[in-house]
Design an enzyme around this catalytic site. Structure first.
Site, PDB file in Angstrom:
ATOM      1  N   GLU A 273       0.867  -1.185   0.000  1.00 19.61           N
ATOM      2  CA  GLU A 273       0.000   0.000   0.000  1.00 19.61           C
ATOM      3  C   GLU A 273       0.902   1.233   0.000  1.00 19.61           C
ATOM      4  OE1 GLU A 273      -3.460  -0.258   2.858  1.00 19.61           O
ATOM      5  OE2 GLU A 273      -2.215  -1.912   3.577  1.00 19.61           O
ATOM      6  N   ARG A 488       5.152 -13.771   9.331  1.00 19.17           N
ATOM      7  CA  ARG A 488       5.736 -12.429   9.306  1.00 19.17           C
ATOM      8  C   ARG A 488       7.114 -12.428   9.948  1.00 19.17           C
ATOM      9  NH1 ARG A 488       1.884  -7.477  10.112  1.00 19.17           N
ATOM     10  NH2 ARG A 488       3.868  -6.616  10.710  1.00 19.17           N
ATOM     11  N   LYS A 498       2.758   1.880  10.801  1.00 17.36           N
ATOM     12  CA  LYS A 498       2.801   3.226  10.202  1.00 17.36           C
ATOM     13  C   LYS A 498       2.246   4.273  11.167  1.00 17.36           C
ATOM     14  CE  LYS A 498       2.139   1.006   5.772  1.00 17.36           C
ATOM     15  NZ  LYS A 498       1.136   0.545   4.817  1.00 17.36           N
TER      16      LYS A 498
END
Length: 777
Positions: A273, A488, A498
């Protein structure tokens, strides 16, 4: 299941040889117990109520391992007729029905594949074993019972696929005994281990298995890990062989078209993204997607998931591509979800027409969580949803007043995920053309389909979206790729969210996204981490499905390995102490040759001026030498690295406060002086510079964990995470260095030129120390 039914099933299950505990455990699995009950009743109708344990075991394995229940009766028929007699045959049968999803099955082909009707005689087994032993006779006689008998078994079984394994083993044992005779004492001794030949450094690529944040090494490169067999991925065009893949009547035709377009090429994609900077976890995703494609001769797309214009900025698009290329990967094509907005909208209309989507007016708050109330608009007429969706597109609904939702239940129980929502925000690439934007759940799988992705690799948190991924492609009758999930990569002592990094920037805890104390990729580059070190770190973590939470010192170790080979040596002094050589042997500065890499003279030298005035580290001098102290002190000379001279203190000069500000020394050639206890670094005619020394940004391993840090991550900041040395000195050999150039400052660590450097004032970031600090391990 009612009590009577449960009791009946329990009797059926124990009647085929299951222990009562295993039978009760099976009853707790509703789907399995229903299938097993069907299988047992069918077998009993053919064989009678008394089933032997071997048949029972086959029935249990068929029910437990069969992916598509519609084939259960077909397989049980073969078991009941005694045409499938071994687990080997059953495994072949299960593989056959899994890889042939379309009806009807070719019975003759199925029976050939499963060994139905094949009868292996004792004579055939004897002949096969005899042939294998004859082939290895010389080695058997030499190694006797230390020979790997499993090799004989394997070769015999490969010739007689459907033979009973125990019978083969008995025949092997019998013929070996006939050849070698009984075991002697020497045969009973353990075989000595043979030392493995060491790999040359260029051949060695250590890779790790992750266990509780530690890494055990194997000699497997990342590319070796990523070649298909290691991960057991399907081959292009064989999507239907994947567990859980949904096969429709159109699947095989769509796969045929897909292969015609791709030519059987592996295709992956990295779909970030563009609303933030990539971090260390993304490095694993980049390595996995680009690396898997590269390892298998395929291609990887860089596709921006730009479906939320409120959070997207040009700087993120640019930085993402820069980081992908910095890590050494070149995208096959750079695409955007927005490239396909027209097609996605057309498909949304088709989804409504097929009765698989509807316009809903529930508020965002109402449909949040895991058990929201069902939508009262779920069954509204198709024509009505089409008209309302057109009104959404034309901007007749406000934000939050209407959404388009898909009619499905996801793996995590979430019902009817949103496909489109209203947002009156101009898009970075499409401007004001759209006021409705698709969601990840709707967009991602369809973009994968458009680009003919073969392996859609994503992290484990997207596993709950797998059902919607397959459902949507099949609901629209378009090519359906396969989604694979992997663990992950997380690091301790940091945050990568973020939202949290933005809070750190806003509060002034860090300068920006590329502050070298962070673990964003731009921050790691600025601090001086080479891309090879990050890739090696990802390789060592491996491509396991388990989440990996690693210590930062493991990444730092990878950096040291690379920088030791890449970073030329230079000398710098962080806390300078002036030293005047009173008997300097020349009227002007001498030139000293310093090797760029002391272990390899072939990599060249650089010249450093050596003058009457030099500067050493304050910590390299003491007025009184303690026991064990080996550096400069009155009566204790030291050598100056690379000069060929040893210096001896003659006079200590102090300021009014008593602080040592200068030393007067004499020098002696090292070939005539007594060998000193130590050699220290120094600078002469140096450049002034600023040096930034970094420590961990947070004090605790898990700053986001309320049990570890009750006050929140902002309360856990390390006050000593940055120390700036404003008046450091560095030798003039680095004068022409550019931002991101790297050096090993002798005895101090690895340093990188910061972009803040200006003419006359260079700035260096310490990447890592020369050795790991034991206190940080």
């Amino acid at each position: 299941m009612a009590a009577e039914e449960a009791e009946e099933a329990l009797g059926l299950f124990t009647g085929i040889g299951l222990s009562e505990a295993k039978a009760r455990e099976t009853l707790r699995n509703g789907a399995l117990s229903a299938l097993l009950r069907r299988a047992v009743l069918q077998a009993r109708s053919a064989l009678g109520p008394a089933l032997d344990k071997a048949t029972g075991t086959l029935l249990y394995n068929a029910a437990a391992r069969l992916k598509d229940p519609k084939h259960l009766g077909f397989l049980v028929g073969y078991i009941a007729r005694r045409e499938i007699l071994t687990d080997l045959q059953l495994s072949a049968a299960l593989e056959y029905v899994r890889s042939h999803p379309l009806e009807p099955l070719d019975v003759a082909d199925f029976e050939r594949a499963c060994g139905v009707g094949v009868c292996i005689t004792p004579e055939q087994i004897e002949e096969a074993v005899e042939a294998v032993i004859s082939k290895h006779r010389a080695e058997l006689l030499a190694e006797r019972y230390h020979f790997n008998m499993g090799l004989l078994m394997g070769e015999a079984r490969s010739q007689l696929r459907w033979a009973d394994g125990k019978t083969i083993k008995n025949e092997v044992d019998l013929q070996v005994l006939h050849l070698l005779g009984p075991k002697t004492e020497a045969d009973l001794e353990k075989k000595p281990k043979v030392a493995k030949a060491r790999l040359a450094p260029a051949e060695k690529q250590k890779v790790a298995v992750v266990e509780n944040g530690d890494m055990g090494t194997e000699t497997k490169s990342l590319l070796e890990q990523l070649r298909g067999e290691a991960l057991k991925f399907h081959k292009p065009g064989e999507n239907y062989k994947t567990e859980g893949y949904v096969v429709t009547p159109n699947t095989m035709a769509l796969l045929k078209q897909h292969l015609a377009i791709t030519g059987g090429q592996v295709r992956t994609r990295f779909p970030p993204e563009p609303n933030g900077i990539l971090h260390i976890g993304h490095a694993k995703a980049i390595n996995f997607n680009f690396g898997y494609a590269k390892a298998n001769g395929g291609v990887c797309f860089l596709r921006y998931d730009d479906t939320n214009p409120e959070k997207e900025e040009e700087k993120y698009f640019t930085a993402i591509r820069e980081m992908v290329e910095w890590l050494g990967y070149q995208p096959y094509a750079v695409t955007h979800a927005s490239d396909y907005f027209d097609q996605l909208y057309t498909w949304a209309l088709e989804l409504i027409r097929r009765g698989q989507a509807y316009v809903c007016h529930q508020k965002v708050e109402e449909i949040k969580g895991h058990n929201p109330p069902p939508s009262p608009w779920r069954d509204r007429p198709v024509e009505e949803s089409l008209l309302l969706f057109e009104d959404m597109r034309k901007g007749k609904f406000g934000e939050g007043e209407a959404t388009l939702r898909m009619k499905l239940v996801m793996e995590d129980g979430k019902m009817d995920p949103v496909a489109y929502r209203v947002k009156f925000t101009p898009h970075h690439r499409t401007g004001d053309k759209w006021c409705i934007y698709p969601t990840y759940d709707y967009t991602h799988c369809l973009c994968d389909s458009i680009e003919h992705i073969t392996h859609s690799l994503c992290t484990k948190e997207f596993q709950a979206r797998r059902s919607s991924y397959f459902w949507l492609c099949n609901a629209l009758d378009v090519y359906c790729p396969v989604q694979w999930e992997y663990g992950r990569l997380n690091l301790l002592y940091t945050v990568v969210s973020k939202r949290k990094i933005i809070r750190l920037v806003e509060t002034g805890a860090v300068r920006d996204w590329d502050d070298p104390r962070l673990f964003t990729l731009t921050a790691l580059r600025r601090r001086g981490f080479p891309p090879e070190a990050i890739n090696n770190f990802c390789a060592r973590v491996g491509v396991t499905v388990a989440q990996a939470t690693m210590e930062p010192h493991l990444l730092e170790a990878c950096a040291r390995e690379v920088l030791n080979e890449q970073a030329p040596r230079a000398m710098a002094v962080l806390e300078p102490l002036k030293v005047t050589i009173t008997n300097f042997p020349a009227p002007k500065a001498l030139e000293v040759l310093v090797p760029n890499f002391p272990a390899d003279d072939s990599r060249g030298f650089h010249k450093v001026p050596f003058h009457q005035t030099v500067y050493i580290e304050e910590t390299d001098f003491r007025e009184e030498a303690d026991k064990g102290y080996k550096r400069l002190a009155p009566g204790q000379p030291v050598g100056l690295r690379h000069t060929g001279y040893v210096i001896t203190v003659q006079n200590v000069i102090k300021d009014v406060s008593g602080r040592v500000i200068e030393l007067e020394v004499t020098c002696t050639k090292s070939d005539v002086a007594e060998k000193p206890k130590a050699f220290i670094h120094w600078v002469s005619v140096p450049l002034a510079c600023e040096v930034r020394l970094y420590e961990r940004l947070f004090l605790h391993k898990n700053p986001e964990d309320p049990s570890e840090v009750p006050g929140g991550f902002l309360s856990d900041l390390n006050p000593d995470s940055l120390r700036v040395v404003h008046n450091a000195l560095v030798d003039s050999s680095v004068r022409s260095a550019r931002p991101f150039d790297k050096f090993q400052f002798e005895r101090l660590g690895y340093f990188s030129v910061d972009p803040d450097s200006e003419e006359g004032k260079m700035v260096f970031n310490r990447t890592v120390t020369l050795k790991e600090d034991p206190g940080k391990a």
